[in-house]
Structure formats: C-alpha cells, structure tokens
Design a protein around this motif. Sequence first.
Motif, PDB file in Angstrom:
ATOM      1  N   ILE A 122      -7.883 -15.595   2.584  1.00  0.00           N
ATOM      2  CA  ILE A 122      -9.275 -16.032   2.643  1.00  0.00           C
ATOM      3  C   ILE A 122      -9.588 -16.950   1.476  1.00  0.00           C
ATOM      4  O   ILE A 122      -8.919 -16.926   0.442  1.00  0.00           O
ATOM      5  CB  ILE A 122     -10.279 -14.856   2.638  1.00  0.00           C
ATOM      6  CG1 ILE A 122     -10.278 -14.138   1.282  1.00  0.00           C
ATOM      7  CG2 ILE A 122     -10.000 -13.885   3.771  1.00  0.00           C
ATOM      8  CD1 ILE A 122     -11.457 -13.187   1.090  1.00  0.00           C
ATOM      9  N   THR A 123     -10.613 -17.750   1.669  1.00  0.00           N
ATOM     10  CA  THR A 123     -11.263 -18.457   0.563  1.00  0.00           C
ATOM     11  C   THR A 123     -12.747 -18.127   0.638  1.00  0.00           C
ATOM     12  O   THR A 123     -13.340 -18.125   1.716  1.00  0.00           O
ATOM     13  CB  THR A 123     -11.058 -19.975   0.624  1.00  0.00           C
ATOM     14  OG1 THR A 123     -11.578 -20.484   1.860  1.00  0.00           O
ATOM     15  CG2 THR A 123      -9.586 -20.334   0.514  1.00  0.00           C
ATOM     16  N   ASP A 124     -13.313 -17.816  -0.503  1.00  0.00           N
ATOM     17  CA  ASP A 124     -14.738 -17.494  -0.594  1.00  0.00           C
ATOM     18  C   ASP A 124     -15.347 -18.442  -1.621  1.00  0.00           C
ATOM     19  O   ASP A 124     -14.977 -18.401  -2.798  1.00  0.00           O
ATOM     20  CB  ASP A 124     -14.921 -16.039  -1.029  1.00  0.00           C
ATOM     21  CG  ASP A 124     -16.397 -15.623  -1.076  1.00  0.00           C
ATOM     22  OD1 ASP A 124     -17.266 -16.477  -0.829  1.00  0.00           O
ATOM     23  OD2 ASP A 124     -16.656 -14.442  -1.363  1.00  0.00           O
ATOM     24  N   PRO A 125     -16.266 -19.316  -1.200  1.00  0.00           N
ATOM     25  CA  PRO A 125     -16.851 -20.269  -2.153  1.00  0.00           C
ATOM     26  C   PRO A 125     -17.725 -19.593  -3.203  1.00  0.00           C
ATOM     27  O   PRO A 125     -18.029 -20.197  -4.232  1.00  0.00           O
ATOM     28  CB  PRO A 125     -17.680 -21.197  -1.255  1.00  0.00           C
ATOM     29  CG  PRO A 125     -17.984 -20.387  -0.040  1.00  0.00           C
ATOM     30  CD  PRO A 125     -16.798 -19.498   0.155  1.00  0.00           C
ATOM     31  N   HIS A 126     -18.077 -18.325  -2.957  1.00  0.00           N
ATOM     32  CA  HIS A 126     -18.936 -17.601  -3.903  1.00  0.00           C
ATOM     33  C   HIS A 126     -18.181 -16.370  -4.391  1.00  0.00           C
ATOM     34  O   HIS A 126     -18.419 -15.248  -3.947  1.00  0.00           O
ATOM     35  CB  HIS A 126     -20.255 -17.214  -3.232  1.00  0.00           C
ATOM     36  CG  HIS A 126     -20.996 -18.373  -2.634  1.00  0.00           C
ATOM     37  ND1 HIS A 126     -21.561 -19.351  -3.425  1.00  0.00           N
ATOM     38  CD2 HIS A 126     -21.230 -18.727  -1.353  1.00  0.00           C
ATOM     39  CE1 HIS A 126     -22.139 -20.255  -2.645  1.00  0.00           C
ATOM     40  NE2 HIS A 126     -21.952 -19.907  -1.390  1.00  0.00           N
ATOM     41  N   GLY A 127     -17.247 -16.591  -5.304  1.00  0.00           N
ATOM     42  CA  GLY A 127     -16.436 -15.518  -5.846  1.00  0.00           C
ATOM     43  C   GLY A 127     -17.184 -14.668  -6.854  1.00  0.00           C
ATOM     44  O   GLY A 127     -18.397 -14.864  -7.084  1.00  0.00           O
ATOM     45  N   PRO A 128     -16.494 -13.734  -7.506  1.00  0.00           N
ATOM     46  CA  PRO A 128     -17.153 -12.788  -8.411  1.00  0.00           C
ATOM     47  C   PRO A 128     -17.908 -13.456  -9.558  1.00  0.00           C
ATOM     48  O   PRO A 128     -18.908 -12.937 -10.017  1.00  0.00           O
ATOM     49  CB  PRO A 128     -15.989 -11.948  -8.938  1.00  0.00           C
ATOM     50  CG  PRO A 128     -14.917 -12.084  -7.911  1.00  0.00           C
ATOM     51  CD  PRO A 128     -15.061 -13.456  -7.352  1.00  0.00           C
ATOM     52  N   ASP A 129     -17.436 -14.605 -10.023  1.00  0.00           N
ATOM     53  CA  ASP A 129     -18.095 -15.301 -11.130  1.00  0.00           C
ATOM     54  C   ASP A 129     -18.885 -16.514 -10.645  1.00  0.00           C
ATOM     55  O   ASP A 129     -19.227 -17.396 -11.421  1.00  0.00           O
ATOM     56  CB  ASP A 129     -17.054 -15.734 -12.165  1.00  0.00           C
ATOM     57  CG  ASP A 129     -15.911 -16.533 -11.531  1.00  0.00           C
ATOM     58  OD1 ASP A 129     -15.954 -16.771 -10.297  1.00  0.00           O
ATOM     59  OD2 ASP A 129     -14.984 -16.919 -12.259  1.00  0.00           O
ATOM     60  N   GLY A 130     -19.151 -16.527  -9.325  1.00  0.00           N
ATOM     61  CA  GLY A 130     -19.887 -17.645  -8.754  1.00  0.00           C
ATOM     62  C   GLY A 130     -19.034 -18.838  -8.420  1.00  0.00           C
ATOM     63  O   GLY A 130     -19.538 -19.848  -7.917  1.00  0.00           O
TER      64      GLY A 130
END
Length: 230
Positions: A55-63
């Motif tokens: 997966i890729t998430d544009p809004h990861g844990p640090d934004g």
Amino acid sequence: MIEVFTWATPNGHKVHVMLEECDLPYRAIPVNIGAGDQFKPEFLAISPNNKIPAITDPHGPDGKPISLFESGAILVYLASKTGMFLPRTDRERFEVLQWLMFQMGSVGPMLGQAHHFRMYAPEKIPYAIDRYSNEARRIYSVIDKRLAQSRFLGGKDYSIADIATFPWLRSWQNQGITLSDYPHLQEWFNAIDARPAVQRGVKVLAELRKPVRDEKEREILFGKTQYERR
C-alpha cells in the motif's frame, strides 16, 4: 486515498477486507501475478519481496506519505491508523498479535503449500501431498480448539487476527479439509463470511483472477522467473 497494489488472493483479500471494515477510501490497483506485474520496477520499489499486497498512504503517521509491504504489517498499520480491530491494552493487544503471527507463520505458508501440491504441482508427489495435507488438518484443529474457548481468534472481539485468517480458509476444499470436522471453526467461519464488509472485500478484483491457463503463466508463478536476481 490509500492505494492498494494487489490481486485477488488470500493475502490481498486480508487488506481489502480491513479497508472495507474500517470504511477507509482506497483504490485497488491490479498487480497481475500471472502476467509478471509483481516483477516490474515500480512495484518492487514498494514491495522488494515482489509479493502482493502493498500500500501507499499519502497521509502517514507523521503526515507524510508511507508505503508498506507484507499483509500482516499492513493490517497492524491500518489498525493503528484507525484505532479499530486491535485492542489498546497490552494484554489484549498481544493476544491478538500472537494469532496474527500464527496466521503469518503457519496458516498462510502451510495451507499455501497444501494447495500448491494438491492443485498446481505438475507432478503429484505423494509425500508432499500427505505432509502438507496433514499439516493443514493440524492447523485447522489448532484453530478449532481455540474457537471452542474464545468467540474470536484474538479474544472476545473481532480483530485483525480473524481478518488475516479467514481468507486462507475459504479454499478449505482444495486443502483437503472437510469443514464440518471442525464445528467451532465452521461456526466462526460462517459468522465472518456473513459480514457485509467481508463480502465486499473478497470481491475486490475477483473478476480479473482466472485459473492458471498455460505453461508461461505457470512458469511465472512457480518457475525460474520467481528466483531471478533483481
């Protein structure tokens, strides 16, 4: 929006189901493993083990954007992101995680081998069929015993341990299993199978997946292409 690089396999369906259960917006990007899409450089950049899903998430844990491979890690990430399907207390969380690791270390690898030698191997090898069919029955027994004591694998509540395990048991017939031999597992299986999010998740890309059709596809999936250095 989360992008899921995936195919309609048990490991892919784990993540599809989790995303549906969490009601997260996502886009499924097909990685046709029979055609060799898993070896393309752009996929290897986020999944260096050339396995789906990733997966890729544009809004990861640090934004900032994050990419992840390995379905178990993805489930833990999504549970952490949403606060769903993974308990907050240490005792309950580790109880879930041990059953998630059981799926990753035993259920998936062993049932996958049973499926392979029973259904796909070009040569029917009795030793391999017996070994992995027996291991499949042992694993089903472990799960059945657990579910005689607990409503769900990780405890009293539905969790990522159940989400991870269920897709691997959908092919029980091809693993040499009679589901009614495991009544507690069968009851759990039917309950999870009836969940709307599960029903949606296992349909993701299902129309694209076809049986292994020719020797070229078989070689890509099981032959030397898998072992080339990249």
